[in-house]
Design a protein around this motif. Structure first.
Motif, short mmCIF file in Angstrom:
data_model
loop_
_atom_site.label_atom_id
_atom_site.label_comp_id
_atom_site.label_asym_id
_atom_site.label_seq_id
_atom_site.Cartn_x
_atom_site.Cartn_y
_atom_site.Cartn_z
N ALA A 67 0.83 -1.20 0.00
CA ALA A 67 0.00 0.00 0.00
C ALA A 67 0.87 1.26 0.00
N GLY A 68 2.01 1.22 0.68
CA GLY A 68 2.92 2.36 0.70
C GLY A 68 3.51 2.64 -0.68
N LEU A 69 3.88 1.58 -1.39
CA LEU A 69 4.39 1.76 -2.75
C LEU A 69 3.31 2.32 -3.68
N ALA A 70 2.09 1.82 -3.54
CA ALA A 70 0.99 2.33 -4.36
C ALA A 70 0.73 3.80 -4.04
N ALA A 103 1.89 4.66 -16.31
CA ALA A 103 2.73 3.60 -15.74
C ALA A 103 2.55 3.54 -14.22
N ALA A 104 2.51 4.69 -13.59
CA ALA A 104 2.31 4.74 -12.14
C ALA A 104 0.93 4.23 -11.76
N GLY A 105 -0.06 4.52 -12.58
CA GLY A 105 -1.42 4.04 -12.32
C GLY A 105 -1.51 2.53 -12.40
N ALA A 106 -0.88 1.96 -13.42
CA ALA A 106 -0.88 0.50 -13.54
C ALA A 106 -0.12 -0.14 -12.37
N PHE A 107 1.00 0.46 -11.99
CA PHE A 107 1.78 -0.03 -10.86
C PHE A 107 0.97 0.06 -9.57
N ALA A 108 0.33 1.20 -9.35
CA ALA A 108 -0.45 1.40 -8.13
C ALA A 108 -1.62 0.41 -8.07
N TYR A 109 -2.27 0.18 -9.19
CA TYR A 109 -3.37 -0.79 -9.24
C TYR A 109 -2.85 -2.18 -8.85
N ASN A 110 -1.71 -2.56 -9.41
CA ASN A 110 -1.12 -3.87 -9.11
C ASN A 110 -0.78 -3.99 -7.63
N ARG A 111 -0.16 -2.97 -7.06
CA ARG A 111 0.23 -3.01 -5.65
C ARG A 111 -0.99 -2.98 -4.73
N LEU A 112 -2.05 -2.26 -5.12
CA LEU A 112 -3.26 -2.23 -4.29
C LEU A 112 -3.95 -3.60 -4.29
N LYS A 113 -3.94 -4.28 -5.43
CA LYS A 113 -4.50 -5.63 -5.49
C LYS A 113 -3.69 -6.56 -4.58
N ALA A 114 -2.36 -6.41 -4.61
CA ALA A 114 -1.50 -7.22 -3.73
C ALA A 114 -1.77 -6.88 -2.27
N ALA A 115 -1.94 -5.61 -1.95
CA ALA A 115 -2.23 -5.20 -0.58
C ALA A 115 -3.57 -5.78 -0.11
N LYS A 116 -4.53 -5.81 -1.01
CA LYS A 116 -5.83 -6.38 -0.68
C LYS A 116 -5.69 -7.88 -0.36
#
Length: 188
Positions: A67-70, A103-116
């Motif tokens: 979540a911090g990376l996102a 690119a940041a949006g795709a990265f943030a989406y990926n990290r938020l899914k991982a955080a979930k």
């Protein structure tokens, strides 16, 4: 295919060290009783925490990291440029800013899914993040909206990140922005 001599020497050294260590440990018993039973050796599969409390700590730690990376990527490459007006048509460097934001949006989406997924390992976090699942899933289309210059997309990213931070704080896992490197954004 011949094996380099260096690898053979390293392998032989490691094997000798293991045999010498096992021999030294086996010969140092002081009791006169002889144990002839079989010894159960744990399998060398995937390591797992031994208690549920450790599982929860790991889940919270991974949640906070993802979540911090996102949050860091969203703030650095989406929210700051959006507040500076760099997404508006005719802005200087708009194309480059939009590419970085996508690119940041795709990265943030990926990290938020991982955080979930990480939050599911902790009961308190799972309860706090569960209502945000639809909002996180709704971020999937926002990188495309950013490329089109939709200003509401940036505010939607910011809102979801703030909700995830609040959920983490309420569950005892405060999230701080961690700006990812360019290599992390690119998936290296």
């Amino acid at each position: 295919m011949p094996v380099p001599i260096r690898r053979l020497v390293v392998a032989l050294t490691v094997c000798c060290a293991l045999v010498a260590g096992a021999t030294a440990c086996a010969g140092s018993t002081r009791s006169k009783a002889v144990d002839t039973g079989l010894v159960a050796v744990p399998m060398a599969g995937t390591p797992s925490p031994s208690t549920s409390a450790q599982k929860q700590k790991f889940a919270k730690t991974r949640f906070v990291a993802n979540a911090g990376l996102a949050a860091g990527a969203t703030y650095q490459w989406i929210v700051k440029p959006w507040k500076a007006g760099k997404f508006k048509k005719g802005a200087h460097g708009r194309t480059y800013t939009l590419i970085k934001a996508a690119a940041a949006g795709a990265f943030a989406y990926n990290r938020l899914k991982a955080a979930k997924r990480n939050a599911e390992g902790d009961p308190l976090l799972a309860k706090a993040v569960a209502p945000l699942s639809a909002a996180i899933d709704g971020l999937k289309d926002l990188p495309a909206k950013l490329r089109k210059g939709d200003g509401n997309a940036a505010s939607a990213f910011d809102d979801v990140i703030n909700k995830v931070k609040d959920a983490g704080r309420g569950a005892g896992a405060p999230v701080k922005n961690q700006v990812p490197s360019a290599g992390q954004l690119a998936g290296r």
